[in-house]
Write an enzyme that holds these catalytic residues in place. Structure first.
Site, short mmCIF file in Angstrom:
data_model
loop_
_atom_site.label_atom_id
_atom_site.label_comp_id
_atom_site.label_asym_id
_atom_site.label_seq_id
_atom_site.Cartn_x
_atom_site.Cartn_y
_atom_site.Cartn_z
N CYS A 70 1.18 -2.46 -0.10
CA CYS A 70 -0.12 -1.81 0.04
C CYS A 70 -1.15 -2.33 -0.96
CB CYS A 70 0.03 -0.29 -0.11
SG CYS A 70 0.69 0.26 -1.70
N HIS A 72 -5.29 1.71 4.93
CA HIS A 72 -4.22 1.32 4.01
C HIS A 72 -3.03 0.79 4.77
CE1 HIS A 72 -2.16 5.43 4.42
NE2 HIS A 72 -3.33 5.60 5.01
N HIS A 92 0.16 4.23 -4.53
CA HIS A 92 -0.19 3.78 -3.18
C HIS A 92 -1.67 3.40 -3.17
CE1 HIS A 92 0.05 3.15 1.03
NE2 HIS A 92 -0.78 4.12 1.34
#
Length: 271
Positions: free
Chosen positions: A167, A55, A43
């Site tokens: 992401c 994010h 991530h």
């Protein structure tokens, strides 16, 4: 492009071994990431200072078009269930999606901290066996990175899509301002392009018939994979444009249901 005799610097050699970074060395504008589910995927986000990260994520349990029961577990960066003791800074973000702001600890979710590298040499990029850790593309100055991240926190980054708008795509756009303007390939994400690179290596499997040794088969397969990854990298591919963040929201749309939106908008801007 560096010559073949170029010597790798100490930071590059260290980066080849690991992109791990201590928290006290973080600087605003850094692109950071943390591995999830035993290194199955990572991530990504932008560190903005004061222990906070901006994010792009989706809520746990929401469908994203892959059609598998593993979606909530593999591709969500949010907790699967509400916490009994939510973070005092972030609250319960288990059902939060889109561009969000979280403290560093919530972003890491118990994982290690890694720094995504920009402007690496082609040799180092190819030597990295795992996508989503570095790019040949250079980074913009921190003030531009932070401006994009904060603007997108307020205005969004379009619809979440594993292969075209995830992401890592968000973080790379914040760092470079580059946007893919064709629909013939994935977005800027190194993780997504690794899947395509692996597929390309399989398609090139007939080349394996030129050798019968185990080492030869491995070399041919790895070579095809590495070359494919290289040409998919945001710093090499030609189907990208630098788009001001104020114009980005005009280009982004519901990528899963209207895949031609980005391309058509950019063509209009270029005409």
């Amino acid at each position: 492009m560096p010559s073949e005799s170029r010597r790798w610097s100490v930071p590059e050699i260290a980066g080849f071994l690991s992109n791990k970074i201590p928290k006290d060395e973080l600087k605003p504008g850094d692109h950071i990431y943390s591995w999830r589910n035993t290194y199955l995927y990572a991530h990504h986000g932008i560190y903005v200072g004061d222990g906070m990260v901006i994010h792009f994520t989706r809520a746990a349990g929401q469908e994203i078009g892959t059609g598998t029961v593993l979606d909530p577990f593999i591709f969500s960066s949010s907790p699967l269930h509400p916490s009994d003791s939510p973070c005092p800074r972030c609250g319960d973000q288990s059902r939060t999606e889109g561009v969000i702001s979280s403290c560093l600890e919530c972003f890491l979710s118990g994982g290690e901290l890694y720094l995504f590298q920009y402007g690496v040499s082609p040799g180092l990029f190819i030597a990295k066996t795992r996508g989503g850790t570095c790019t040949i593309a250079p980074s913009d100055p921190p003030k531009h990175i932070l401006h994009r991240a904060v603007f997108l926190l307020q205005n969004g980054f379009g619809g979440y899509n594993i292969f075209k708008n995830n992401c890592e795509d968000f973080a790379i756009y914040c760092k470079t301002g580059l946007l893919v303007f064709t629909n013939h390939s994935v977005g800027r994400s190194g993780q997504a392009t690794s899947f395509l690179a692996a597929r390309a290596a399989i398609f090139l499997s007939p080349l394996c018939f030129i050798t019968t040794s185990v080492s030869g088969l491995a070399a041919v397969g790895y070579g095809a994979y590495s070359i494919s990854r290289y040409f998919y990298d945001i710093g090499v591919r030609r189907d990208v444009k630098k788009i001001p963040v104020e114009e980005l929201i005009l280009c982004l749309g519901p990528l899963e249901s209207e895949p031609a939106t980005t391309t058509d908008t950019l063509k209009e801007k270029g005409s």
